[in-house]
Write a protein that holds these residues in place. Structure first.
Motif, PDB file in Angstrom:
ATOM      1  N   ASN A 190      -7.901   2.885  -1.667  1.00 27.41           N
ATOM      2  CA  ASN A 190      -7.570   2.136  -0.449  1.00 27.41           C
ATOM      3  C   ASN A 190      -6.146   1.571  -0.515  1.00 27.41           C
ATOM      4  OD1 ASN A 190      -8.225   0.179  -2.379  1.00 27.41           O
ATOM      5  ND2 ASN A 190      -8.877  -1.289  -0.809  1.00 27.41           N
ATOM      6  N   ARG A 191      -5.528   1.594  -1.697  1.00 26.03           N
ATOM      7  CA  ARG A 191      -4.128   1.165  -1.805  1.00 26.03           C
ATOM      8  C   ARG A 191      -3.182   2.341  -1.996  1.00 26.03           C
ATOM      9  NH1 ARG A 191      -2.720  -3.724  -5.591  1.00 26.03           N
ATOM     10  NH2 ARG A 191      -0.816  -3.636  -4.322  1.00 26.03           N
ATOM     11  N   VAL A 223       0.857  -1.185   0.000  1.00 24.77           N
ATOM     12  CA  VAL A 223       0.000   0.000   0.000  1.00 24.77           C
ATOM     13  C   VAL A 223       0.895   1.238   0.000  1.00 24.77           C
ATOM     14  CG1 VAL A 223      -2.003  -1.040   1.157  1.00 24.77           C
ATOM     15  CG2 VAL A 223      -0.180  -0.028   2.545  1.00 24.77           C
ATOM     16  N   GLY A 262       4.538   6.259  11.802  1.00 29.53           N
ATOM     17  CA  GLY A 262       4.041   5.481  12.939  1.00 29.53           C
ATOM     18  C   GLY A 262       2.974   4.473  12.541  1.00 29.53           C
ATOM     19  N   VAL A 263       1.990   4.906  11.768  1.00 29.73           N
ATOM     20  CA  VAL A 263       0.934   3.956  11.401  1.00 29.73           C
ATOM     21  C   VAL A 263       1.471   2.899  10.435  1.00 29.73           C
ATOM     22  CG1 VAL A 263      -0.952   5.608  11.812  1.00 29.73           C
ATOM     23  CG2 VAL A 263      -0.084   5.311   9.481  1.00 29.73           C
ATOM     24  N   ALA A 310       5.214  12.178  11.111  1.00 30.86           N
ATOM     25  CA  ALA A 310       5.478  11.196  12.172  1.00 30.86           C
ATOM     26  C   ALA A 310       4.348  10.178  12.202  1.00 30.86           C
ATOM     27  CB  ALA A 310       5.601  11.892  13.527  1.00 30.86           C
ATOM     28  N   GLY A 311       3.139  10.650  11.985  1.00 31.96           N
ATOM     29  CA  GLY A 311       1.976   9.759  11.943  1.00 31.96           C
ATOM     30  C   GLY A 311       2.068   8.780  10.784  1.00 31.96           C
ATOM     31  N   ILE A 312       2.489   9.264   9.628  1.00 31.89           N
ATOM     32  CA  ILE A 312       2.625   8.399   8.449  1.00 31.89           C
ATOM     33  C   ILE A 312       3.581   7.255   8.779  1.00 31.89           C
ATOM     34  CG2 ILE A 312       3.536   8.281   6.086  1.00 31.89           C
ATOM     35  CD1 ILE A 312       2.556  11.192   5.709  1.00 31.89           C
ATOM     36  N   MET A 319      -3.090   5.745  -0.576  1.00 27.67           N
ATOM     37  CA  MET A 319      -3.826   6.502   0.442  1.00 27.67           C
ATOM     38  C   MET A 319      -3.286   7.916   0.605  1.00 27.67           C
ATOM     39  SD  MET A 319      -4.356   3.658   3.422  1.00 27.67           S
ATOM     40  CE  MET A 319      -3.048   2.483   3.195  1.00 27.67           C
ATOM     41  N   ASP A 320      -4.130   8.867   0.335  1.00 29.46           N
ATOM     42  CA  ASP A 320      -3.797  10.257   0.653  1.00 29.46           C
ATOM     43  C   ASP A 320      -3.845  10.391   2.165  1.00 29.46           C
ATOM     44  OD1 ASP A 320      -3.212  11.896  -1.519  1.00 29.46           O
ATOM     45  OD2 ASP A 320      -5.299  11.871  -2.187  1.00 29.46           O
ATOM     46  N   SER A 321      -2.724  10.730   2.757  1.00 27.62           N
ATOM     47  CA  SER A 321      -2.714  10.731   4.223  1.00 27.62           C
ATOM     48  C   SER A 321      -2.925  12.128   4.771  1.00 27.62           C
ATOM     49  CB  SER A 321      -1.381  10.186   4.728  1.00 27.62           C
ATOM     50  OG  SER A 321      -0.424  11.208   4.721  1.00 27.62           O
ATOM     51  N   PRO A 322      -3.421  12.202   6.008  1.00 26.42           N
ATOM     52  CA  PRO A 322      -3.439  13.496   6.695  1.00 26.42           C
ATOM     53  C   PRO A 322      -2.015  14.046   6.786  1.00 26.42           C
ATOM     54  CG  PRO A 322      -4.740  11.877   7.906  1.00 26.42           C
ATOM     55  CD  PRO A 322      -4.005  11.129   6.828  1.00 26.42           C
ATOM     56  N   ALA A 331       0.820  14.670   8.388  1.00 23.60           N
ATOM     57  CA  ALA A 331       1.531  14.374   9.632  1.00 23.60           C
ATOM     58  C   ALA A 331       2.590  13.311   9.352  1.00 23.60           C
ATOM     59  CB  ALA A 331       0.547  13.878  10.687  1.00 23.60           C
ATOM     60  N   LEU A 370       1.267   5.284   1.035  1.00 25.07           N
ATOM     61  CA  LEU A 370       0.722   6.239   1.988  1.00 25.07           C
ATOM     62  C   LEU A 370       1.561   7.509   1.949  1.00 25.07           C
ATOM     63  CD1 LEU A 370      -1.319   6.612   4.405  1.00 25.07           C
ATOM     64  CD2 LEU A 370       0.469   5.735   5.893  1.00 25.07           C
TER      65      LEU A 370
END
Lengths: 324, 356
Positions: free
Chosen positions: A51-52, A25, A65-66, A61-63, A54-57, A59, A27
């Motif tokens: 869904n593969r 995927v 981290g998730v 560190a979040g990218i 993915m436009d991320s918010p 962030a 991100l």
């Protein structure tokens, strides 16, 4: 074979791998419909779905981290961080988790993550958009750092990075995103990580570089008509010491070229390794052509900071002229 | 001007501190055997905790973070989880691991500084995460993976009140909301982050209300009421399977020190902690079980003896374990150690040999 620039080649690598492996995927910020700020992921969202891809918010560190959570549950996330300066925000998760999860869990979990990010100056961008932070990541045990020097290299190295079962930081020299065109196969192929490439053989000196400065390095060698062996590191961690040492033992003279600041840069580590394994082969002190140990200036003085073939040529001439 | 979002924060309690059911409507459906199991697990956790502190004082394990007072929050939530759900703990969730079926010896081993005790993959408990809150994005990501894989599974991310000040918490919650992650965010608000009390950690009245900002459900529960914790987690998991994450704030109290390296009397009056003892989770639950005759004194004695034996066995097994081969400090760095690192591998072996 199709003529591709580096953007096309990376897009092609992502496309090839996504077609074959549903666990992959993507991100990142603006990578979907927009195709990323450099258009590297153009068309992939349409082809593989949101869904593969993915436009991320917004962030970083979040990218990162998730992605770790996704990776340990069986996915292979490929991240895009928009600019080098912002990749630093991911360091906490890379250093404290991605690099360690295999070790911490005694191999029960691992993190097959590829973090893609543009690197370096040369496009007159804003502050934080022209940085060379590769050393920060290369210093982390458990992390591989790859920096390709052109389209063909980029595709093969990226596919190897994606297939690698451990985290890889893949920095793309943005200055040459569209500057070089090469014949690149449309189908998948790999270039092994951790192996440098002898781009040109020579006997009187070894020039070691990686990323965008390979091109100017070759031009400098050509203009001087010097008998120089040119090595493209491809991977800066792990470093291919063997290829470096074999070359230095043959030539006895070394110039190292990178855009990142000199202090504790990749060149410093290379010099230490030459010192350990080829000290008695040296016929002259090693010369470094690097960025200055100052903040990357804004666009008005960007050229002054950046390397060029004249700076590289000067170093080559200097090292070649030193009498034993 | 008009109100466009009148936020409500709900509070759930089923069993009060006297052992009385105060809210029949939300009483979870649990059999007598399951209720006894919950009691056993809380007692096992507390005994394990006491033993760990004692082992640390004797130098037989190293730094240990006590869960004393948080048994209901950990056991109740972990007991609600299904086999395919996975817990992402911080460093204090030993009761989560025990409830999921991890053996005490593994947890002792980890606290002796041995990586082999870090993960209980067979019971879906991920490795402890030491940097506060840094595991919350992992729980969000795992929940995103389950959503992508269309699996009936969820990730439960455990963290404390201190974590909610970190960006990791907010970014993870935001991602989970946006991507419909199969995730439950389980905050144990034990009212202290080492020395900092919750009142100085945040100006917000509750942690639960922070969920509203991310478009998800937030609920505060009496974290010392195991029935409320179980009920809230069970409901949240059902929602998570459908792509609706929840933030659960278990309001509890850290009765012990932060870790064995800490001395809480430096910043918290012992009388204050003492005051909270009457709210602790095990005695109220025992009162309830006794009153309803689900548990008898004889059974209780039997359970306590069994736990004592289990823990003794755990210590014995843990101390009988041989250390792992020294070269394994580098062997798990990558799937395959790069040629570049082979000389270091040899150096490590040599150095370990000389040290013997």
């Amino acid at each position: 074979m199709t003529e591709m620039n580096m953007v096309d080649a990376i897009n092609s690598a992502l496309d090839n791998e996504m077609a074959n492996d549903k666990s992959i995927v993507l991100l990142g910020e603006d990578i979907g419909e927009d195709g990323g700020v450099f258009r590297v992921t153009d068309g992939l969202a349409k082809k593989y779905g949101n869904n593969r891809v993915m436009d991320s918010p917004l962030a970083e560190a979040g990218i990162m981290g998730v992605s770790i959570g996704m990776a340990v549950m069986g996915l292979k996330p490929i991240l895009e961080i928009q600019f080098d300066g912002f990749s630093i925000t991911t360091l906490d998760q890379v250093y404290n988790h991605a690099s360690r999860i295999r070790n911490r869990s005694r191999g029960l979990y691992h993190c097959p993550i590829t973090l893609r990010c543009p690197i370096g100056g040369g496009i007159r961008a804003l502050e934080h958009h022209s940085e060379s932070p590769e050393t920060f990541f290369a210093h982390i045990p458990g992390i591989k750092v790859v920096i390709p020097s052109g389209p063909y290299e980029a595709k093969g190295l990226l596919i190897s990075s994606i297939r690698d079962p451990d985290p890889v930081i893949f920095y793309e020299p943005k200055r040459i995103y569209r500057a070089i065109k090469e014949d690149v196969p449309e189908t998948a192929y790999t270039i092994p990580l951790g192996k440098a490439k002898v781009v040109r053989e020579g006997n009187s000196m070894t020039l070691i570089t990686y990323g965008s400065w390979l091109r100017e390095s070759l031009e400098a060698v050509d203009e001087l008509k010097a008998d120089v062996e040119v090595i493209d590191l491809r991977t800066i961690s792990p470093l291919d010491t063997e290829t470096i040492i074999n070359s230095v033992k043959k030539t006895g003279r070394v110039v190292i070229v990178h855009e990142a600041p000199k202090n504790l840069g990749v060149a410093a580590e290379i010099i230490a390794r030459i010192n350990e394994s080829a000290f008695y082969s040296l016929e002259a002190p090693i010369e470094r052509v690097t960025g200055y140990d100052t903040i990357m200036p804004l666009a008005s003085y960007e050229k002054l900071y950046l390397l060029n073939k004249e700076k590289i040529g000067k170093a080559i001439t200097k090292v070649l002229s030193i009498k034993e | 001007m008009k109100v466009i979002n009148g936020c409500e924060v709900t509070y759930l309690q089923v069993l009060d501190e006297t052992g009385k059911i105060v809210n029949k409507k939300d009483m979870p459906k649990l059999s007598k055997e399951e209720l006894k199991k919950l009691y056993y697990l809380m007692l096992l956790s507390r005994t394990f905790d006491g033993e760990s502190i004692s082992l640390q004082r004797q130098g037989r394990i190293y730094t240990y973070a006590s869960l004393y007072g948080q048994e209901a929050a950990q056991v109740g939530s972990a007991f609600a989880m299904g086999k395919d759900d996975i817990a992402f703990p911080s460093f204090r969730e030993h009761a989560v691991a025990l409830t999921r079926g991890a053996k005490p010896e593994g947890i002792f081993l980890y606290h002796k500084g041995d990586e082999r005790g870090a993960v209980s993959k067979e019971v879906n408990v991920f490795s402890p995460s030491i940097p506060v809150g840094s595991q919350i994005p992992h729980a969000a990501g795992a929940g995103m993976a389950f959503a992508y894989q269309k699996k009936k599974a969820a990730a439960v991310g455990y963290f404390g009140d201190g974590s909610t000040s970190k960006g990791d918490f907010h970014e993870a919650m935001n991602f989970a909301g946006v991507f419909g992650a199969h995730t439950v965010f389980l905050c144990q608000n034990n009212q202290f982050a080492i020395s900092l009390p919750i009142a100085e950690q945040t100006e917000a009245q509750t942690i639960a209300q922070k969920a509203i900002a991310y478009g998800m459900k937030g609920i505060r529960v009496d974290g010392n009421d195991i029935l409320a914790v179980y009920k809230a987690t069970k409901d949240a998991l059902e929602d998570a399977y459908k792509g609706n994450p929840t933030l659960i704030e278990c309001l509890t109290y850290r009765l012990g020190d932060h870790t064995t390296s800490d001395d809480a009397s430096k910043y918290r009056k012992p009388e204050e902690a003492k005051k909270h003892e009457k709210f602790e989770p095990i005695s109220r639950f025992k009162k309830y079980l006794m009153k309803t005759k689900i548990l008898t004194e004889t059974e209780d004695k039997k359970i306590q003896e069994q736990i004592k034996k289990e823990i003794e066995e755990g210590v014995k097994n843990f101390e009988a374990m041989k250390p792992y081969p020294p070269e394994d400090i580098i062997n798990y760095l990558f799937e395959k150690l790069p040629d570049e690192l082979l000389p270091e591998l040899e150096e490590i072996k040599l150095s370990a040999g000389e040290a013997k």
